[in-house]
Write a protein that holds these residues in place. Structure first.
Motif, PDB file in Angstrom:
ATOM      1  N   LYS A 221       0.830  -1.202   0.000  1.00 16.69           N
ATOM      2  CA  LYS A 221       0.000   0.000   0.000  1.00 16.69           C
ATOM      3  C   LYS A 221       0.862   1.248   0.000  1.00 16.69           C
ATOM      4  N   ASN A 222       1.942   1.245   0.770  1.00 18.43           N
ATOM      5  CA  ASN A 222       2.839   2.402   0.811  1.00 18.43           C
ATOM      6  C   ASN A 222       3.475   2.662  -0.544  1.00 18.43           C
ATOM      7  N   ASN A 224       2.220   1.899  -3.456  1.00 17.00           N
ATOM      8  CA  ASN A 224       1.193   2.456  -4.343  1.00 17.00           C
ATOM      9  C   ASN A 224       0.944   3.931  -4.047  1.00 17.00           C
ATOM     10  N   LEU A 225       0.939   4.281  -2.749  1.00 17.27           N
ATOM     11  CA  LEU A 225       0.732   5.685  -2.377  1.00 17.27           C
ATOM     12  C   LEU A 225       1.900   6.550  -2.818  1.00 17.27           C
ATOM     13  N   GLU A 226       3.103   6.033  -2.648  1.00 15.99           N
ATOM     14  CA  GLU A 226       4.270   6.795  -3.088  1.00 15.99           C
ATOM     15  C   GLU A 226       4.237   7.038  -4.592  1.00 15.99           C
ATOM     16  N   GLN A 227       3.861   6.019  -5.340  1.00 13.88           N
ATOM     17  CA  GLN A 227       3.759   6.191  -6.787  1.00 13.88           C
ATOM     18  C   GLN A 227       2.673   7.201  -7.152  1.00 13.88           C
ATOM     19  N   TYR A 228       1.564   7.123  -6.435  1.00 15.62           N
ATOM     20  CA  TYR A 228       0.476   8.061  -6.709  1.00 15.62           C
ATOM     21  C   TYR A 228       0.909   9.498  -6.413  1.00 15.62           C
ATOM     22  N   LEU A 229       1.544   9.700  -5.244  1.00 10.76           N
ATOM     23  CA  LEU A 229       1.993  11.043  -4.882  1.00 10.76           C
ATOM     24  C   LEU A 229       3.052  11.556  -5.847  1.00 10.76           C
ATOM     25  N   GLU A 232       1.296  12.667  -8.916  1.00 11.92           N
ATOM     26  CA  GLU A 232       0.594  13.940  -8.715  1.00 11.92           C
ATOM     27  C   GLU A 232       1.574  15.105  -8.688  1.00 11.92           C
TER      28      GLU A 232
END
Length: 454
Positions: A221-222, A224-229, A232
């Motif tokens: 999950k981390n 995926n969040l890092e990639q998303y951020l 962005e």
């Protein structure tokens, strides 16, 4: 010698996993002790009943051989056998074939004392008897040594059982302290790994236990969040970079056009509008870039709230050009706060813009004090149906006018310019800066938005 772990009842929190383990161990120990005590009490009662019954039947046989048929037989110690018709009425009412026990008061040389009376009904050769045995009478070993020994051992067993129960509970408490720490240690390691920017999280992902499964899920999950951020941030940076060049060209062209149309006031107004809009768009891009950065990485210069409010009112005053609306700024002194001016300008500007757009008659009051900025209007207000969506993106109020006709009701919706992002952006800025935004409906109509910046 290792010290025993301390236990503070005042700080005991039942929601803690560690304390739940401790409590479960203690409850289990209590249930286990209660089970063993119940088994012991049942076994002790049954043994005593059988011993008493055997002793009384033996005494009945001896008494019959020695004294013949009698209505009452008495034998030491504490044994009395009644023929059924000669027995007391209370014993007749209670006696059954099972040995029973009841509490009685007897008079002794030292005074009255309480003891237990054992009794049961027995039939022999068609004749019914009630056999009784009074406890706490000195037993003679020669009479019935088994019962005498049992009476002596009964107290010893009871005391030993009490000690065993107390020791079991103490052992359960100590064991629960150590075992709960061992059980929850992987969870605490996982918590520390998550708090330390996941540097040690990979060390737990290989574990085959449930903690390893949880660590792998968090790690994935981390990532995926890092990639998303990252996407962005890249998108925000790319958009701002690509828009700055055309905006610069627009601003430059509008300045040249304004200098050539200086003699034409009507056209100059449009060129100024183009230049102002381009500058505002550039400032919005800068503010959005600031929002994409972590708050702790932003510098926060001392910014005048009064000047920002005055500039925003002047910038947006064109929205009141054809309305009978006045705007007043109330401040006892000049107030400052540590914040990026672009963010304060965007937040306050959006609130003032909404107040100007949705107020057709009345006034807009901007009040500034030492801990908050309040924007009050006498406009449309916000209906109850929209309150749950107040800060949602792309949700916007429609300015509805209703005209009554003799035959039908005519209604139309006069939509105000906007994308429905204003309050959403303001709320995002509040969260970014650790401020608070509140809304309150006015009793006379309109809305009051307050920014708490302290």
């Amino acid at each position: 010698m290792m010290p025993l772990p301390s236990f503070n009842l005042a700080s005991f929190n039942i929601t803690s996993i560690v304390n739940k383990f401790r409590l479960s161990y203690f409850v289990f120990a209590i249930l286990l002790c209660a089970t063993f005590v119940s088994i012991f009490m049942y076994a002790e009662t049954r043994m005593e009943q059988e011993l008493v019954k055997a002793r009384l039947l033996q005494q009945l046989e001896l008494s019959q051989e020695k004294e013949g048929e009698q209505s009452i037989y008495s034998a030491d110690p504490g044994i009395k056998i009644y023929r059924y018709d000669s027995a007391p009425d209370d014993l007749k009412a209670l006696a059954t074939k099972t040995v029973q026990e009841t509490s009685v008061t007897v008079n002794t040389k030292t005074g009255a004392s309480n003891t237990n009376l054992h009794f049961f009904a027995y039939t022999q050769g068609g004749q019914a008897y009630i056999l009784t045995y009074l406890e706490d009478t000195e037993l003679v070993m020669a009479n019935y040594p088994v019962l005498a020994i049992f009476e002596q051992l009964e107290d010893i067993f009871a005391n030993a059982l009490r000690v065993a129960v107390i020791l079991s509970l103490l052992i359960a408490i100590v064991f629960s302290q150590f075992s709960s720490r061992q059980i929850t240690k992987p969870l605490l390691d996982l918590k520390k790994a998550v708090e330390t920017d996941h540097h040690n999280l990979t060390e737990l992902t290989h574990l085959p236990s449930e903690v390893g499964v949880l660590a792998r899920a968090i790690d994935e999950k981390n990532k995926n969040l890092e990639q998303y951020l990252k996407r962005e941030q890249l998108f925000t940076g790319d958009v701002s970079h690509e828009l700055r060049t055309p905006l610069t060209i627009i601003m430059g062209a509008s300045e040249i056009l304004a200098s050539q149309l200086a003699h034409d006031s009507h056209l100059s107004e449009f060129t100024n509008r183009i230049s102002t809009t381009a500058k505002e768009t550039s400032e919005i891009i800068s503010a959005l870039l600031l929002l994409s950065r972590a708050p702790e990485k932003l510098d926060a210069p001392q910014t005048s709230i009064n000047n920002t409010a005055i500039n925003e009112v002047q910038r947006l005053n064109y929205l009141l050009k054809y309305k009978s609306v006045t705007c007043t700024i109330i401040a006892e002194q000049e107030y400052f706060t540590n914040v990026r001016p672009e963010l304060l300008k965007m937040a306050l500007g959006n609130l003032i813009k909404n107040a100007f757009q949705y107020t057709d008659d009345g006034e807009v009051i901007i009040t500034i004090d030492s801990d908050k900025i309040v924007v009050t209007d006498t406009g449309l207000g916000i209906p109850e149906s929209m309150m749950p969506l107040l800060y949602e993106r792309f949700e916007r109020l429609e300015h509805s006018n209703t005209d009554d006709d003799s035959s039908t009701d005519k209604a139309f919706s006069n939509k105000v310019e906007g994308s429905g992002l204003g309050l959403s952006i303001v709320q995002r800025i509040m969260t970014h800066m650790g401020w608070e935004l509140t809304h309150q409906a006015n009793a006379t109509g309109g809305s009051t938005f307050s920014i708490y910046y302290r």
